[in-house]
Design an enzyme around this catalytic site. Structure first.
Site, short mmCIF file in Angstrom:
data_model
loop_
_atom_site.label_atom_id
_atom_site.label_comp_id
_atom_site.label_asym_id
_atom_site.label_seq_id
_atom_site.Cartn_x
_atom_site.Cartn_y
_atom_site.Cartn_z
N ASP A 8 0.85 -1.19 0.00
CA ASP A 8 0.00 0.00 0.00
C ASP A 8 0.89 1.25 0.00
OD1 ASP A 8 -2.29 1.67 0.32
OD2 ASP A 8 -2.07 1.59 2.50
N ASP A 10 -0.38 4.98 0.88
CA ASP A 10 -0.70 5.92 1.96
C ASP A 10 -0.80 5.19 3.30
OD1 ASP A 10 -0.92 7.93 0.02
OD2 ASP A 10 -3.01 7.38 -0.35
N ASP A 130 -2.39 -0.74 5.80
CA ASP A 130 -2.76 -0.24 7.13
C ASP A 130 -4.27 -0.29 7.36
OD1 ASP A 130 -2.77 1.94 5.15
OD2 ASP A 130 -3.33 3.23 6.83
#
Length: 172
Positions: A8, A10, A130
């Protein structure tokens, strides 16, 4: 054959919380302590969060997560790496995210960058993210990167890491 590693952007490569904190402080004069953000989604934690993510330059100027470049170089040598971002939520972010990746990770080719809507279509062996919504539906090994919004919550069976050193220790 190398394992496919999905990473990922961000909250894993780009420190968007640091970006939110800096922008909130610039606007209000109040520095939000990271400790107060535990368990809160970005839009709960920052009153101007939606405005910020839709503003020019937010994604282009996000700071790097500590230690990510060095570990990414090694991962890229040992895995079939893809940077996957659900960027379609913020269509204006596409060129900014592309330019950010090109600047900070010149060893990542355009073929290794995937901008999508839902990550449920993404297939691979390992995913680092996240957000639970992306990991919960992934069929391979999942690694949850700690961010304030997921801190203090159950890991839901995902391996939790707190830093890029943890990622290095786990995968290299």
């Amino acid at each position: 054959m190398k394992k496919r590693l999905i990473i990922d952007m961000d909250g894993v490569l780009a420190d968007v919380y640091k970006q939110f904190i800096a922008l909130e402080e610039k606007e209000s004069g109040i520095k939000v302590p990271v400790e107060t953000l535990k368990g809160k989604e970005e839009y709960q934690a920052f009153k101007n969060g939606r405005k910020h993510v839709n503003s020019k330059g937010f994604f282009r100027h996000a700071p790097l997560m500590n230690g990510c470049v060095e570990v990414m170089k090694k991962l890229n040598e040992n895995f079939d790496v893809f940077i996957v971002s659900a960027a379609m939520e913020f269509p204006g972010s596409l060129p900014e995210k592309h330019d950010w990746l090109k600047e900070h990770f010149p060893f990542i080719t355009w073929q290794q960058i995937v901008f999508c809507g839902s990550k449920t279509v993404i297939k691979g062996d390992i995913m680092i993210d996240d957000h639970y919504k992306n990991l919960d539906n992934f069929t391979g090994q999942t690694i949850l990167f700690t961010q304030p919004h997921n801190d203090g919550h159950d890991d839901r069976g995902h391996k939790r890491v707190h830093t890029w050193k943890d990622i290095s220790n786990t995968l290299l």
